[in-house]
Design a protein around this motif. Structure first.
Motif, mmCIF file in Angstrom:
data_model
loop_
_atom_site.group_PDB
_atom_site.id
_atom_site.type_symbol
_atom_site.label_atom_id
_atom_site.label_comp_id
_atom_site.label_asym_id
_atom_site.label_seq_id
_atom_site.Cartn_x
_atom_site.Cartn_y
_atom_site.Cartn_z
ATOM 1 N N UNK A 1 0.830 -1.197 0.000
ATOM 2 C CA UNK A 1 0.000 0.000 0.000
ATOM 3 C C UNK A 1 0.862 1.243 0.000
ATOM 4 N N UNK A 2 0.236 2.412 -0.078
ATOM 5 C CA UNK A 2 0.994 3.655 -0.106
ATOM 6 C C UNK A 2 1.263 4.131 1.325
ATOM 7 N N UNK A 3 2.091 5.134 1.433
ATOM 8 C CA UNK A 3 2.434 5.687 2.756
ATOM 9 C C UNK A 3 1.207 6.321 3.413
ATOM 10 N N UNK A 4 1.123 6.169 4.729
ATOM 11 C CA UNK A 4 0.114 6.883 5.502
ATOM 12 C C UNK A 4 -1.246 6.218 5.602
ATOM 13 N N UNK A 5 -1.383 4.991 5.127
ATOM 14 C CA UNK A 5 -2.689 4.322 5.188
ATOM 15 C C UNK A 5 -2.892 3.528 6.474
ATOM 16 N N UNK A 6 -1.840 3.424 7.292
ATOM 17 C CA UNK A 6 -1.955 2.656 8.533
ATOM 18 C C UNK A 6 -1.543 1.219 8.380
ATOM 19 N N UNK A 7 -0.663 0.950 7.430
ATOM 20 C CA UNK A 7 -0.250 -0.429 7.140
ATOM 21 C C UNK A 7 0.493 -1.062 8.316
ATOM 22 N N UNK A 8 1.478 -0.348 8.868
ATOM 23 C CA UNK A 8 2.270 -0.898 9.976
ATOM 24 C C UNK A 8 1.420 -1.089 11.226
ATOM 25 N N UNK A 9 0.541 -0.132 11.507
ATOM 26 C CA UNK A 9 -0.350 -0.267 12.663
ATOM 27 C C UNK A 9 -1.295 -1.453 12.483
ATOM 28 N N UNK A 10 -1.759 -1.663 11.259
ATOM 29 C CA UNK A 10 -2.647 -2.797 10.969
ATOM 30 C C UNK A 10 -1.939 -4.118 11.225
ATOM 31 N N UNK A 11 -0.661 -4.181 10.886
ATOM 32 C CA UNK A 11 0.113 -5.402 11.144
ATOM 33 C C UNK A 11 0.177 -5.673 12.650
ATOM 34 N N UNK A 12 0.377 -4.614 13.436
ATOM 35 C CA UNK A 12 0.369 -4.776 14.892
ATOM 36 C C UNK A 12 -0.975 -5.259 15.405
ATOM 37 N N UNK A 13 -2.060 -4.731 14.835
ATOM 38 C CA UNK A 13 -3.405 -5.170 15.238
ATOM 39 C C UNK A 13 -3.638 -6.638 14.896
#
Length: 469
Positions: A270-282
């Protein structure tokens, strides 16, 4: 959620009703009935209530059968007792039983007064039953008359029904009207424009409008409530076809891979700023609570602070992070994470990749290399629901470049328009897997088309909690 779409759906129903009533007034084909007009969203609540009532009725059947059996038994015993105690012979029996206690002789008139009620008991009971049956029949007749005029299936004057109904009167047509294409032409054009303004993709808006048109044209309308009900069902059916994209859930895939002794490997793009890394943590937290052991791969080695960011989430939820130095080969990080999971018997590998625009050719080529080396079972696009049609276009480009397997939408709880949620899966023909519903690690929900449909066709404040269903 999705307040904008809800208003557009409800407005479509109102406009069609206005169109038909205005035409009926010109034809002198309109009369006002007793009863109240149902609101657009009341039909969804009534369907849910009827379903709950039917379930409760089924649950009561065994208890009712048991109660009937007990009643039959008690009736048999009671009747036996009555047979022994009632009638002429029981009077004689009483006399013989009471020989030891001297009593005054009863007069013939008193005896006759006692016998007459007992002799007439059988006939009087039948008369009482006949009277009750006739009263029930009269009540049913009155109820049918009331239902015919009010068109109110739940005519019990309860507070819940009062909330479902609007205070305005209900109209009927003297001669039933048939919905034609001319009635819908302007209304459906307005609906299509409204959907496009709500960031719904063009092909999705066209599909909804065509489905509603096919469903409504030719419908015969007798009452104003019919218009609302038919429009509600037509829109709900159209949206149901759009949002229900078949596909396996991630949980099912983990179980299938676990049976093979392999981890499920998931690559996030995905592109920057979509919450990708936070989603991985979730997701790591979500599956950790389900009893699985995830591992995270910090394969975003380009952006400054990216490794520290994913490391923060891994520490917070308590999972292993595989990382290399900044600027190292992302594909090597992903490969090491997969090998670690296999060696340690872990069931899930979550690969974080660098955010990139779909137009950046070099970064897209790097992403293809990660896929080639790590051989992920799922390639998941993480999009921001608030960006609407942009998220759909981004997913389309990523799908063309790398062939996506699914979508996760973040910030869905704050999405008032609903364009991305309605469009993205239909456009790329890939299922939505999860919805981000807040900022906490627990604020993520596996996608459920029925749940989504209920959100789109319920009034504000009726949304289901993400932990429910």
């Amino acid at each position: 959620m999705f307040e904008s779409l809800k208003k557009k759906f409800s407005r479509t129903s109102d406009k069609l009703e206005e169109e038909l009533i205005e035409e009926a007034q010109e034809e002198n084909n309109l009369e006002e009935e007793s009863g109240k007009k149902f609101s657009f969203f009341s039909f969804g609540r009534k369907d849910k209530k009827e379903e709950e009532d039917s379930k409760s009725d089924v649950a009561k059947i065994p208890q009712e059968v048991e109660s009937i059996q007990e009643t039959d038994t008690s009736d048999d015993e009671t009747s036996d007792d009555k047979d022994e105690k009632s009638g002429f012979w029981s009077f004689g029996k009483k006399s013989s039983d009471n020989k030891e206690e001297p009593q005054e002789e009863e007069s013939a008139e008193e005896i006759q007064e006692e016998e007459e009620p007992k002799k007439s008991h059988f006939w009087s009971r039948n008369k009482e039953e006949d009277t009750e049956e006739s009263e029930d029949a009269d009540e049913k007749t009155e109820e049918k008359k009331s239902r015919f005029w009010s068109r109110n299936k739940d005519n019990d004057s309860s507070e819940e029904n009062d909330e479902d109904e609007e205070p305005s009167g209900m109209f009927s047509f003297i001669t039933a009207k048939t919905i034609s294409e001319k009635h819908l032409e302007d209304i459906l054009w307005e609906l299509e424009m409204g959907l496009l303004e709500g960031d719904v993709a063009m092909e999705v808006a066209s599909a909804v409008v065509d489905s509603v048109k096919d469903d409504l044209v030719g419908r015969k309308i007798k009452r104003s409530n019919d218009i609302t009900e038919y429009t509600y069902n037509a829109l709900r059916n159209a949206v149901a076809e759009i949002i229900d994209i078949p596909g396996k859930s991630m949980t099912e895939m983990i179980e299938a891979k676990k049976a093979q002794g392999e981890p499920l490997v998931v690559m996030f793009v995905g592109i920057n700023g979509t919450g990708k890394t936070t989603t991985i943590g979730k997701l790591a937290n979500y599956y950790l609570k389900k009893g699985y052991t995830p591992v995270i791969a910090a394969a975003d080695t380009f952006r400054a602070g990216a490794i520290e960011q994913v490391n923060y989430h891994a520490d917070k939820v308590g999972v292993k992070l595989i990382k290399h130095q900044k600027g190292s080969d992302p594909a090597a990080v992903a490969f090491d994470a997969v090998e670690h999971a296999k060696a340690q018997g872990k069931e899930l590998v979550l690969i974080d990749t660098a955010g990139r625009m779909q137009t950046n050719t070099n970064l897209m080529d790097e992403m293809k290399k990660i896929k080639r080396v790590a051989k992920p079972d799922l390639v998941v696009f993480v999009g921001d629901a608030l960006t609407g049609n942009d998220a759909t276009q981004q997913a389309s480009k990523f799908n063309e470049a790398i062939d996506l397997d699914g979508v996760i939408l973040t910030k869905a709880d704050a999405d008032s328009k609903g364009g991305a949620s309605l469009s993205i899966g239909y456009v790329i023909k890939k299922p939505i897997l999860f919805l981000g519903m807040g900022q906490g690690y627990d604020d993520i929900k596996e996608y459920d088309a029925d749940w989504m449909l209920n959100q789109l066709f319920s009034e504000s404040g009726e949304e289901v909690n993400i932990n429910e269903a």
